[in-house]
Design an enzyme around this catalytic site. Structure first.
Site, mmCIF file in Angstrom:
data_model
loop_
_atom_site.group_PDB
_atom_site.id
_atom_site.type_symbol
_atom_site.label_atom_id
_atom_site.label_comp_id
_atom_site.label_asym_id
_atom_site.label_seq_id
_atom_site.Cartn_x
_atom_site.Cartn_y
_atom_site.Cartn_z
ATOM 1 N N GLN A 29 0.777 -1.233 0.000
ATOM 2 C CA GLN A 29 0.000 0.000 0.000
ATOM 3 C C GLN A 29 0.815 1.293 0.000
ATOM 4 O OE1 GLN A 29 -3.672 -0.708 1.705
ATOM 5 N NE2 GLN A 29 -4.018 1.333 2.472
ATOM 6 N N LYS A 78 14.105 -11.895 -11.023
ATOM 7 C CA LYS A 78 15.151 -12.899 -10.832
ATOM 8 C C LYS A 78 15.597 -13.504 -12.156
ATOM 9 C CE LYS A 78 13.570 -14.033 -6.169
ATOM 10 N NZ LYS A 78 13.039 -15.087 -5.267
ATOM 11 N N ARG A 107 20.021 -6.854 -3.791
ATOM 12 C CA ARG A 107 20.240 -8.273 -4.120
ATOM 13 C C ARG A 107 19.576 -8.651 -5.439
ATOM 14 N NH1 ARG A 107 19.447 -8.835 1.527
ATOM 15 N NH2 ARG A 107 17.323 -9.630 1.312
ATOM 16 N N ASP A 171 1.370 3.949 6.728
ATOM 17 C CA ASP A 171 1.351 3.614 5.304
ATOM 18 C C ASP A 171 0.991 4.830 4.452
ATOM 19 O OD1 ASP A 171 1.918 1.036 6.043
ATOM 20 O OD2 ASP A 171 0.204 0.135 5.024
#
Length: 364
Positions: A29, A78, A107, A171
């Site tokens: 959100q 990925k 990463r 949020d």
């Protein structure tokens, strides 16, 4: 001049952010809200969803209201080929927004340093619970965790159990702060040609709101005086609750007393009221409980700060929010929708738009 243009019925000017291109990598959100605020003002937002779609699609009301007017593409970050595709898209955009926990974007190969090599003027915004640095950076959490750390749940009364705000303060506040930070960074990048990494901590945001409510530094508290306004807070009425917001306004206090038949307290200034606050609060409460909520608000609500404590359903039907465009009775799917929260007279925000359909994969 702006008023004359609006009254003349001329076509609205181009949206304020029509020249901004945004890639949204976020999956929840805060990031969705950030990019929705930008899309409402005309930015071209491309959602990057994983194969199978954004997890928020399982919450359709939230998904629709925080992803309107966005385009979408399915990429598996990925996958080497999809990562190359993303970097190609980054070369032609202004902004990237991500909401991973710190370290995850690096990463995956989509962190700030990796993507700024593709686009040196890129504004890259990371939204996380505790920020990209600091002792808590790696800690997991959700909105109530952030409120707890920020002191937002605590009460001055130690006998009162901690209570969160029953909405996603961190949020949504974090999303609004992110939109502000992004636009400041874009302004700088266009002036200098140098991009920026905007690091938004939702906990920092809430803490920055909570801190000035009390003593940021105890040395200031020692020189001040505690204020306890007796007509400031929630009060029970015959059929619900109202909030009275009289703080320092002596005239409003006098008017409230006259309305409630508390003439003996007319003329007390703020500090006099503070001295006998418990007595005055009890007197006000005893009178208000005899009123019906809506009748009281209709009688006094435009002269005194007296507001009904609405349920969420009542709020959704309230005419003020529909008149302002905060809520739209019929969105693109024929159902009620949320509009942009800020009004612009010359360059108005766009009406709520349709959320994108689930993308196929591959869809490069």
């Amino acid at each position: 001049m702006a008023d004359e243009t609006a009254r003349a019925g001329e076509a609205p000017a181009e949206p304020l952010l029509a020249d901004l291109r945004v890639i949204d990598l976020s999956m929840w959100q805060p990031g969705h809200y950030t990019t929705q605020l930008l899309a409402d003002l005309g930015a071209d937002v491309l959602k990057v969803e994983p194969p199978g779609g954004d997890r928020m699609r399982k919450l359709p009301d939230r998904f629709v209201n925080f992803n309107g007017r966005k385009r979408t593409v399915a990429l598996d970050l990925k996958s080497g080929a999809d990562l190359v595709r993303l970097k190609e898209l980054v070369r032609d955009c202004d902004i990237v927004v991500e909401g991973y926990r710190p370290g995850v974007a690096d990463r995956l190969g989509v962190g700030f340093e990796a993507l700024r090599r593709e686009n040196p003027a890129l504004v890259y915004c990371s939204i996380s619970g505790f920020g990209q640095s600091g002792p808590l950076a790696s800690a997991p959490g959700h909105d109530w965790n952030y409120q707890a750390y920020a002191g937002a749940m605590a009460s001055d009364d130690e006998t009162v159990a901690p209570a969160p705000a029953y909405l996603l303060v961190a949020d949504h506040g974090g999303g609004m702060a992110a939109a502000f930070g992004i636009l400041a960074a874009v302004h700088g990048a266009r002036r200098t040609g140098v991009g920026e990494h905007v690091d938004v901590s939702m906990t920092d945001l809430v803490a920055s709101w909570v801190a000035p409510m009390d003593a940021v530094d105890p040395r200031r508290a020692a020189t001040g005086r505690h204020i306890d306004p007796p007509a400031h807070g929630a009060f029970a009425v015959a059929d619900g609750y109202v909030v009275v917001g009289i703080f320092s306004e002596d005239r409003m206090w006098d008017e409230l007393c006259a309305e409630l038949g508390l003439d003996q307290y007319i003329g007390l200034d703020l500090h006099q009221r503070t001295e006998i606050a418990p007595t005055l609060r009890a007197a006000v409460a005893a009178k208000l409980v005899g009123y019906e909520r809506d009748a009281l608000v209709a009688r006094l609500g435009l002269r005194l700060p007296i507001s009904p404590v609405l349920s969420r359903a009542e709020m959704l039907d309230h005419p003020h929010f529909h008149a302002r465009g905060t809520l739209v009775a019929q969105g693109p799917d024929g159902m009620r929708a949320v509009g942009h929260p800020v009004r612009f007279l010359v360059h108005p925000a766009l009406e709520p738009g349709a959320a994108p359909a689930l993308p196929d994969y591959p869809s490069c």
